[in-house]
Design an enzyme around this catalytic site. Structure first.
Site, PDB file in Angstrom:
ATOM      1  N   HIS A  32      -6.932   5.092   6.534  1.00 27.04           N
ATOM      2  CA  HIS A  32      -6.234   4.525   5.376  1.00 27.04           C
ATOM      3  C   HIS A  32      -5.421   5.609   4.648  1.00 27.04           C
ATOM      4  CE1 HIS A  32      -5.322   1.539   2.378  1.00 27.04           C
ATOM      5  NE2 HIS A  32      -5.871   2.248   1.415  1.00 27.04           N
ATOM      6  N   MET A  81      -1.935  -6.634   7.058  1.00 23.61           N
ATOM      7  CA  MET A  81      -2.995  -7.480   6.492  1.00 23.61           C
ATOM      8  C   MET A  81      -2.525  -8.245   5.256  1.00 23.61           C
ATOM      9  SD  MET A  81      -5.928  -4.553   6.664  1.00 23.61           S
ATOM     10  CE  MET A  81      -6.042  -3.452   8.079  1.00 23.61           C
ATOM     11  N   SER A  82      -1.232  -8.458   5.150  1.00 23.11           N
ATOM     12  CA  SER A  82      -0.732  -9.105   3.917  1.00 23.11           C
ATOM     13  C   SER A  82       0.507  -9.924   4.211  1.00 23.11           C
ATOM     14  CB  SER A  82      -0.415  -8.021   2.886  1.00 23.11           C
ATOM     15  OG  SER A  82       0.676  -7.234   3.313  1.00 23.11           O
ATOM     16  N   TYR A  98      -8.657  -9.673   2.721  1.00 26.23           N
ATOM     17  CA  TYR A  98      -9.842  -8.898   3.148  1.00 26.23           C
ATOM     18  C   TYR A  98     -10.708  -8.453   1.977  1.00 26.23           C
ATOM     19  CZ  TYR A  98      -7.071  -4.664   2.116  1.00 26.23           C
ATOM     20  OH  TYR A  98      -6.318  -3.703   1.513  1.00 26.23           O
ATOM     21  N   GLU A  99     -10.145  -8.485   0.764  1.00 22.67           N
ATOM     22  CA  GLU A  99     -10.952  -8.120  -0.404  1.00 22.67           C
ATOM     23  C   GLU A  99     -11.961  -9.219  -0.738  1.00 22.67           C
ATOM     24  OE1 GLU A  99      -8.658  -6.048  -3.700  1.00 22.67           O
ATOM     25  OE2 GLU A  99      -7.035  -6.880  -2.516  1.00 22.67           O
ATOM     26  N   ASN A 128       1.774   3.832  11.223  1.00 20.49           N
ATOM     27  CA  ASN A 128       1.058   4.299  12.427  1.00 20.49           C
ATOM     28  C   ASN A 128       1.578   3.456  13.584  1.00 20.49           C
ATOM     29  OD1 ASN A 128      -0.624   2.278  10.738  1.00 20.49           O
ATOM     30  ND2 ASN A 128      -1.343   1.953  12.837  1.00 20.49           N
ATOM     31  N   ALA A 184       2.752  -1.880   4.245  1.00 20.79           N
ATOM     32  CA  ALA A 184       2.528  -0.853   5.261  1.00 20.79           C
ATOM     33  C   ALA A 184       2.045  -1.587   6.511  1.00 20.79           C
ATOM     34  CB  ALA A 184       1.461   0.114   4.781  1.00 20.79           C
ATOM     35  N   HIS A 234      -3.820   0.801  -5.182  1.00 21.57           N
ATOM     36  CA  HIS A 234      -3.157  -0.376  -5.749  1.00 21.57           C
ATOM     37  C   HIS A 234      -3.513  -0.397  -7.228  1.00 21.57           C
ATOM     38  CE1 HIS A 234      -2.218  -2.513  -1.913  1.00 21.57           C
ATOM     39  NE2 HIS A 234      -3.113  -1.648  -1.493  1.00 21.57           N
ATOM     40  N   SER A 246       0.825  -1.216   0.000  1.00 17.01           N
ATOM     41  CA  SER A 246       0.000   0.000   0.000  1.00 17.01           C
ATOM     42  C   SER A 246       0.854   1.259   0.000  1.00 17.01           C
ATOM     43  CB  SER A 246      -0.862   0.073   1.268  1.00 17.01           C
ATOM     44  OG  SER A 246      -1.730  -0.992   1.328  1.00 17.01           O
ATOM     45  N   HIS A 281      -5.473  -8.951  -1.526  1.00 16.47           N
ATOM     46  CA  HIS A 281      -5.602  -9.101  -0.076  1.00 16.47           C
ATOM     47  C   HIS A 281      -6.745 -10.048   0.276  1.00 16.47           C
ATOM     48  CE1 HIS A 281      -3.677  -5.106  -0.513  1.00 16.47           C
ATOM     49  NE2 HIS A 281      -3.054  -5.427   0.605  1.00 16.47           N
TER      50      HIS A 281
HETATM   51  N1  HPA Z   1      -2.953  -2.686  11.557  1.00 16.62           N
HETATM   52  C1  HPA Z   1      -3.106  -3.513  10.516  1.00 16.62           C
HETATM   53  N2  HPA Z   1      -2.698  -3.218   9.294  1.00 16.62           N
HETATM   54  C2  HPA Z   1      -2.099  -2.043   9.091  1.00 16.62           C
HETATM   55  C3  HPA Z   1      -1.923  -1.120  10.130  1.00 16.62           C
HETATM   56  C4  HPA Z   1      -2.369  -1.463  11.442  1.00 16.62           C
HETATM   57  O1  HPA Z   1      -2.251  -0.708  12.423  1.00 16.62           O
HETATM   58  N3  HPA Z   1      -1.282  -0.045   9.597  1.00 16.62           N
HETATM   59  C5  HPA Z   1      -1.099  -0.302   8.275  1.00 16.62           C
HETATM   60  N4  HPA Z   1      -1.587  -1.520   7.964  1.00 16.62           N
END
Ligand code: HPA
Length: 271
Positions: free
Chosen positions: A246, A209-210, A83-84, A233, A111, A59, A28, A81
């Site tokens: 996001h 998430m990947s 989650y998609e 973050n 990320a 993406h 990402s 992903h």
């Molecule tokens: N959690 C999960 N996935 C992420 C995060 C997070 O804090 N930051 C970027 N991708």
């Protein structure tokens, strides 16, 4: 299934005149490295037989063949992903295809949220290990021995020699980095404060998430793997104000991207 991988690889081989040695997956907000690839042949996912189509903002969804760091590479600009809504077989389909293209090394970026209290927004983390916290494993089901064994050892999934080379590159370029454990889970929700605490207790340093599915499959089929997270973050379980969007994730990733590109290009050059 095997036929699908082969057919897709054959289609792609028809578009290129060389064999890629290194596969790259761009996370990402980290797609910029794709633009540094020389003599590009870019193929949108929508034109590749059997490929799923990426749906997430940021993406762009194409395979880019060309040269980077003096080697032949193929990069995924945009990944699939879980989650998609894709299954694990779809998420990891391109990595299986890479095997048939001749790829020997997989370099993965993402990320991630920082869990280690020492981490700051904008840090780079070289992944030393992972925790599979997805409710599934991409190797579940029939094992194709053409790829690897039924019960793969995972004790050195992130290749120590590649980590060492990346550290050399980072040090020589004055780029600071962390090293740590990545925990992968489904998303699309970010973690609750209790989940952030739990993941810290598990021993993870960053969460995302990947990456985990693709690396499991790559390692299974004997590719040497290297992974890197951009900390977009940081979890502050004791701070009730802290929220993550996001947009923030994408912006921070974009800012740190040049450093990541420098490390990956230097690493590929030294492989
Ligand atoms: N959690 C999960 N996935 C992420 C995060 C997070 O804090 N930051 C970027 N991708």
């Amino acid at each position: 299934m095997l036929d699908q991988f082969k057919n897709t690889a054959d289609f792609l081989k028809g578009k290129i005149t060389f064999e890629p040695e290194v596969g790259i997956i761009l996370g990402s907000g980290l797609g910029g490295l794709g633009n540094k690839i020389e003599n590009q042949v870019a193929i949108p996912y929508s034109e590749i037989p059997n490929f799923p189509v990426s749906t997430v903002e940021g993406h762009s969804g194409q395979l880019i063949f060309g040269q980077l760091g003096g080697k032949n590479v193929v990069a995924m600009q945009g990944r699939f992903h879980y989650y998609e809504g894709y299954g694990m077989k779809e998420v990891t389909f391109p990595v299986r295809v890479m095997k048939f293209l001749g790829v020997k090394y997989l370099i993965v970026s993402n990320a991630a949220g920082g869990l280690n209290p020492k981490y700051k927004v904008g840090d780079l983390m070289l992944i030393t290990d992972h925790i599979n916290y997805f409710p599934e494993n991409p190797l579940r089901g029939k094992n194709f021995k053409e790829f690897g064994v039924r019960f793969p050892d995972m004790s050195q999934t992130y290749n120590p020699d590649l980590i060492k080379l990346a550290e050399e590159v980072a040090n020589e370029n004055g780029i600071a980095y962390q090293k740590g454990v990545y925990i992968g889970s489904t998303g699309p929700t970010l973690e609750t404060k209790a989940e952030y605490r739990l993941f810290r207790i598990f021993g993870a340093d960053a969460t995302g998430m990947s990456t985990v599915p693709e690396v499991i499959v790559a390692h299974h089929q004997g590719m040497k793997c290297f992974g890197m997270s951009v900390i977009t973050n940081v979890s502050e379980p004791e701070n009730p104000e802290e929220e993550t969007t996001h947009d923030e994730v994408q912006n921070v990733a974009g800012t740190v991207e040049p450093k990541m590109t420098a490390i990956i290009t230097g690493l590929i050059n030294r492989i």
